[in-house]
Design a protein around this motif. Sequence first.
Motif, PDB file in Angstrom:
ATOM      1  N   ILE A  75       0.799  -1.225   0.000  1.00 59.94           N
ATOM      2  CA  ILE A  75       0.000   0.000   0.000  1.00 59.94           C
ATOM      3  C   ILE A  75       0.829   1.271   0.000  1.00 59.94           C
ATOM      4  O   ILE A  75       0.478   2.256  -0.666  1.00 59.94           O
ATOM      5  CB  ILE A  75      -0.951  -0.018   1.222  1.00 59.94           C
ATOM      6  CG1 ILE A  75      -2.080  -1.028   0.981  1.00 59.94           C
ATOM      7  CG2 ILE A  75      -1.534   1.357   1.507  1.00 59.94           C
ATOM      8  CD1 ILE A  75      -2.963  -1.240   2.187  1.00 59.94           C
ATOM      9  N   THR A  76       1.929   1.312   0.730  1.00 58.82           N
ATOM     10  CA  THR A  76       2.668   2.568   0.873  1.00 58.82           C
ATOM     11  C   THR A  76       3.802   2.724  -0.129  1.00 58.82           C
ATOM     12  O   THR A  76       4.483   3.757  -0.124  1.00 58.82           O
ATOM     13  CB  THR A  76       3.244   2.672   2.294  1.00 58.82           C
ATOM     14  OG1 THR A  76       4.119   1.556   2.532  1.00 58.82           O
ATOM     15  CG2 THR A  76       2.124   2.677   3.333  1.00 58.82           C
TER      16      THR A  76
ATOM     17  N   VAL B 146       0.364   3.542  -6.690  1.00 60.49           N
ATOM     18  CA  VAL B 146      -0.670   4.359  -7.336  1.00 60.49           C
ATOM     19  C   VAL B 146      -0.526   4.334  -8.854  1.00 60.49           C
ATOM     20  O   VAL B 146      -1.503   4.053  -9.562  1.00 60.49           O
ATOM     21  CB  VAL B 146      -0.669   5.790  -6.778  1.00 60.49           C
ATOM     22  CG1 VAL B 146      -1.505   6.710  -7.681  1.00 60.49           C
ATOM     23  CG2 VAL B 146      -1.243   5.812  -5.364  1.00 60.49           C
TER      24      VAL B 146
ATOM     25  N   GLU C 196     -11.329   7.818  -8.693  1.00 55.35           N
ATOM     26  CA  GLU C 196     -10.788   7.607  -7.356  1.00 55.35           C
ATOM     27  C   GLU C 196     -11.220   8.726  -6.410  1.00 55.35           C
ATOM     28  O   GLU C 196     -11.649   8.482  -5.278  1.00 55.35           O
ATOM     29  CB  GLU C 196      -9.252   7.533  -7.428  1.00 55.35           C
ATOM     30  CG  GLU C 196      -8.577   7.141  -6.135  1.00 55.35           C
ATOM     31  CD  GLU C 196      -8.804   5.690  -5.754  1.00 55.35           C
ATOM     32  OE1 GLU C 196      -8.695   5.369  -4.553  1.00 55.35           O
ATOM     33  OE2 GLU C 196      -9.103   4.876  -6.649  1.00 55.35           O
TER      34      GLU C 196
ATOM     35  N   HIS D  80      -2.899   9.466   5.384  1.00 53.89           N
ATOM     36  CA  HIS D  80      -2.230   8.875   4.222  1.00 53.89           C
ATOM     37  C   HIS D  80      -3.098   8.948   2.964  1.00 53.89           C
ATOM     38  O   HIS D  80      -2.584   9.005   1.847  1.00 53.89           O
ATOM     39  CB  HIS D  80      -1.861   7.419   4.518  1.00 53.89           C
ATOM     40  CG  HIS D  80      -1.200   6.723   3.360  1.00 53.89           C
ATOM     41  ND1 HIS D  80       0.034   7.067   2.884  1.00 53.89           N
ATOM     42  CD2 HIS D  80      -1.639   5.695   2.570  1.00 53.89           C
ATOM     43  CE1 HIS D  80       0.351   6.291   1.871  1.00 53.89           C
ATOM     44  NE2 HIS D  80      -0.641   5.460   1.657  1.00 53.89           N
ATOM     45  N   TYR D  81      -4.431   8.967   3.140  1.00 51.29           N
ATOM     46  CA  TYR D  81      -5.323   9.059   1.980  1.00 51.29           C
ATOM     47  C   TYR D  81      -5.035  10.304   1.157  1.00 51.29           C
ATOM     48  O   TYR D  81      -5.221  10.309  -0.066  1.00 51.29           O
ATOM     49  CB  TYR D  81      -6.789   9.048   2.433  1.00 51.29           C
ATOM     50  CG  TYR D  81      -7.197  10.280   3.206  1.00 51.29           C
ATOM     51  CD1 TYR D  81      -7.723  11.388   2.562  1.00 51.29           C
ATOM     52  CD2 TYR D  81      -7.027  10.345   4.584  1.00 51.29           C
ATOM     53  CE1 TYR D  81      -8.077  12.531   3.270  1.00 51.29           C
ATOM     54  CE2 TYR D  81      -7.365  11.470   5.300  1.00 51.29           C
ATOM     55  CZ  TYR D  81      -7.889  12.569   4.643  1.00 51.29           C
ATOM     56  OH  TYR D  81      -8.225  13.691   5.344  1.00 51.29           O
TER      57      TYR D  81
ATOM     58  N   GLU E 244      -2.217   9.569  -1.146  1.00 54.23           N
ATOM     59  CA  GLU E 244      -2.700   8.715  -2.228  1.00 54.23           C
ATOM     60  C   GLU E 244      -3.418   9.532  -3.296  1.00 54.23           C
ATOM     61  O   GLU E 244      -3.150   9.382  -4.500  1.00 54.23           O
ATOM     62  CB  GLU E 244      -3.661   7.659  -1.676  1.00 54.23           C
ATOM     63  CG  GLU E 244      -3.007   6.503  -0.964  1.00 54.23           C
ATOM     64  CD  GLU E 244      -4.035   5.469  -0.550  1.00 54.23           C
ATOM     65  OE1 GLU E 244      -5.217   5.831  -0.395  1.00 54.23           O
ATOM     66  OE2 GLU E 244      -3.657   4.295  -0.381  1.00 54.23           O
TER      67      GLU E 244
ATOM     68  N   TYR F   1      -2.607  10.161  -7.318  1.00 54.96           N
ATOM     69  CA  TYR F   1      -3.505   9.932  -8.454  1.00 54.96           C
ATOM     70  C   TYR F   1      -3.623  11.201  -9.310  1.00 54.96           C
ATOM     71  O   TYR F   1      -3.569  11.143 -10.542  1.00 54.96           O
ATOM     72  CB  TYR F   1      -4.885   9.507  -7.974  1.00 54.96           C
ATOM     73  CG  TYR F   1      -4.999   8.054  -7.601  1.00 54.96           C
ATOM     74  CD1 TYR F   1      -5.096   7.069  -8.576  1.00 54.96           C
ATOM     75  CD2 TYR F   1      -4.997   7.659  -6.266  1.00 54.96           C
ATOM     76  CE1 TYR F   1      -5.185   5.727  -8.235  1.00 54.96           C
ATOM     77  CE2 TYR F   1      -5.095   6.322  -5.911  1.00 54.96           C
ATOM     78  CZ  TYR F   1      -5.185   5.357  -6.893  1.00 54.96           C
ATOM     79  OH  TYR F   1      -5.280   4.028  -6.552  1.00 54.96           O
TER      80      TYR F   1
END
Length: 944
Positions: free
Chosen positions: A296-297, A302, A389, A422-423, A426, A430
């Motif tokens: 994920i990180t 992405v 997203e 963290h979102y 992300e 994007y």
Amino acid sequence: MFLSKSRTLTLIALLASTPALALTQAQIAPTAKLPDLVARVDIPYDSFTLANGLRVIVHTDRKAPIVAVSVWYHVGSKDEPAGKTGFAHLFEHLMFNGSENSPGDFFEPLQVIGATDMNGTTSFERTNYFETVPTAGLERTLWLESDRMGHLLGAIDQKILDNQRGVVQNEKREGDNQPYGMSRYAMMEGLFPEGHPYHHSTIGSMADLDAASLDDVKAWFRAKYGPNNAVVVLAGDIDAATAKPLMEKYFGDIARGPDVTHPTVSVPTLSAPKTIEMTDQVATTRIMRLWAVPGITDKDIVPLDVAATVLGGLNASRLDNALVRREKLAVSVSAGIQAMEDVGMLIVSADVRPGVDPATVSKRLDELIADLLAKGPNADEVSRVATQEVTDKIGGLEVVGGLGGKASRLAEGAVYANDPAHYKAELAAYAAATPEQVTAVARKWMQRPPLTIVIKPGQRAGYEEAKPAPAKAPPVAAAKPAQMAENKKRIPMPPIGKDADLHFPKVERATLANGMKLLYAHRDTVPVTRVSFAFDAGNAADPKAKLGTQSLMLSLLDEGTTSLNSEEIAIAQERLGASIGAGAAMDRTSMSLTALSANLTPALALYADMLRNPAFAPEEVDRLRNQQLTRIASELTRPQGIATRILPPLLYGPAHGYGVPFSGTGDPAVVKTLTPADLRAFHDAWLRPDKGTAFVVSDLPLDRVVTALNAGLGDWKGQGPAGSKADTAPVPAPKPRILLVDRPGSPQTLILGGQVIAAKGTDEISTLLAANDVLGGDFLSRLNSDLRETKGWAYGVSSIVNRVDERMPFFLYAPVQSDRSGDSIAAILADTRAFLGPKGVTQAERDRTIDGKIRELPGSFETGADVLGGMQRNFYAKRADDYYDHLADRYRAMTAADLDASIRAQIKPDELLWVVVGDAAKVRPQLDQLKLPVEATTLPGGDK
């Protein structure tokens, strides 16, 4: 199929009813800009850490008197040692079975509080527990969560372990019993080598679950579930100043646990391409390509997700456009990343169209992947992925709890990235993604050797079953209650505060220029507008001689208009961040739009074109017909699909509008013959203003909504005669018996019993629904408590009152382990007869059910979708707009005797008709022991 803009329109399209002017690309260009959308996604929070290491995150959202409580433990199946697979998930179940100071099922006190969105899940890296509760119940909820964090082990004994082991094994059977269900094991085992923490599935193996001991359980808890390995998020009607003393009060005395060391994880690369072939009871061959990728990180995740979404995650993806629309080689495709903490899986999948050589699809799949890697995506594709997203994240801001709400988002960032926000990183990634970056990252990871899994129609391999349960010795009286074995005294459970009142949003009314009535509610939590046009049609309107017409017609509404082809429609929705869909229930057919309010005008222009001017082009009809035939074939491979195709027509009879398969997909022999003219006739008879009502929930004012709707639909009129239904035809007399469908090799049996009751959906049935909750309608019901929590024969059992306008069906639903099929029907009948006879609703059951229903009301309309649904239910049940404002008073007046009377007047257990889907060789001898006729039955379009 892709059609050029210079295509010649078919005669069917030219004859479209009341055509609007051709829609131009300018009319559906987005207004909202991506940077503005990204800026709207914000979840402000405060945080603090207790002395024992427990991290606490608090987000304030005062829109309703509710608080989401989300507890995440940083432990999952990747932490399991060899021989202990499935252990983390088994422990999740055990933590729902009471703690030292609150013995019994954890759901019981939560239901009394009025909790909604309550559950727990286990993944490879974390176990979480979550509930959304009225503010008045927050303090009690914190007491309960802290009791199972710090005071659990004394409540777990061998009996509880054995029972939950059986429940988990039935959950495993239920998943494995589905078509393609066994592929999840092949994915993990094929991508990750033996000994890798991600080599095994979270559900685990039967043998390892059998071997789990009570000592194992207690050691696991002591090692992994300390407060220093957990995060608690509180989101909603709460602030940090209020939260901190409460968290200190209830969690502060829990001792810090050992520091948890997680296994070192690498992202493996296969040394060469690898193929696993399987056979299963499936309708069509599925081809999968998989790669292990970062977690994920990782900075690559992405752009890699953008590449996968361009390939197969958009409605107008490369795979959809080529394999499904143009070349018609596949009936469905997908591509995306299952992202985990340390690794991910990039999965590309294609379901082969029946009659097509899978080798041809496999070759084209590789060619399309190679083309993306060679040329990369274009800027428009990358922008559409980012818009999708961001739009999804904006939608998630409406919800404080659950699995996808704000509490979960903050917890995920805290656990996986040590950053609750963290979102934001992300989303920024994007928004900043470029075609060049996406291309480079895709080549880096997707040019490695893939794992290929091919699942073909056929018989399954042998199934790994659990060991037979050992004979139980007579119970021995304990010297003291088991829950006291390790108990430490603590403060008593706090009381529940004053209940908050529900105030349903004000409903306003208007009339569109075409005469259509509109119901509107204002909600400004998120900048989103929801529109639903509901038509008096539904599955009951499907022509008896042409079952499946409605379903095929609806599937074509986004597959081409007189102005746009299917690809252009899909691209337009992605650019707008809009979602337009059509569907049907038994009495209603709906076409719905969810759009960012800033893009409402162009989104409604597209919506109106799709609703008014479907082309029903012959080549598109043929393509979607094949997809529908494949869906029917797929239903006939799924136990639930089989049962729900067989039972309703027998309950209602062939003349009744409800006497059709509940899926609405129809008769395969008929679907093969449907023409564009059939679809046009149904569309014109049923999807018309005089058959419809509009429902809207928006942050925009009513006058702006009406103006926008009139722009595209104000001059829309019905053409020709309107349709009529046969939903009041006589219902045949009950003929109780068991219809057995043989599904060889099934590790589980699906039991579905049903009858038609006297009550109608337009009656006031709140008392009946409350009574049914006690019988089988919720987790703590008699049926679920017996077959799941006491006997351990099922993962879940339920009774359902299915609300339709006319006489309603009542169902008993039970997927159970095969060797308990007959026993389960006997137990369900015994429990139901007792409930309807000498052992009716107890005062405790009445209080638990009614108190919970009253307290959950304020949290029941958290989102715009919830409000939209409430408006529709009130309208079609002929209730006042403020019905929900007074529902608590109605509940308070209900007595246990009222509940008994309401359900005893409806349910007749000796009149139930049963459909049983399972391995007949194992099941038939059990059924023959029951005092009911047993008949083997033949599936419509299938085999006996």
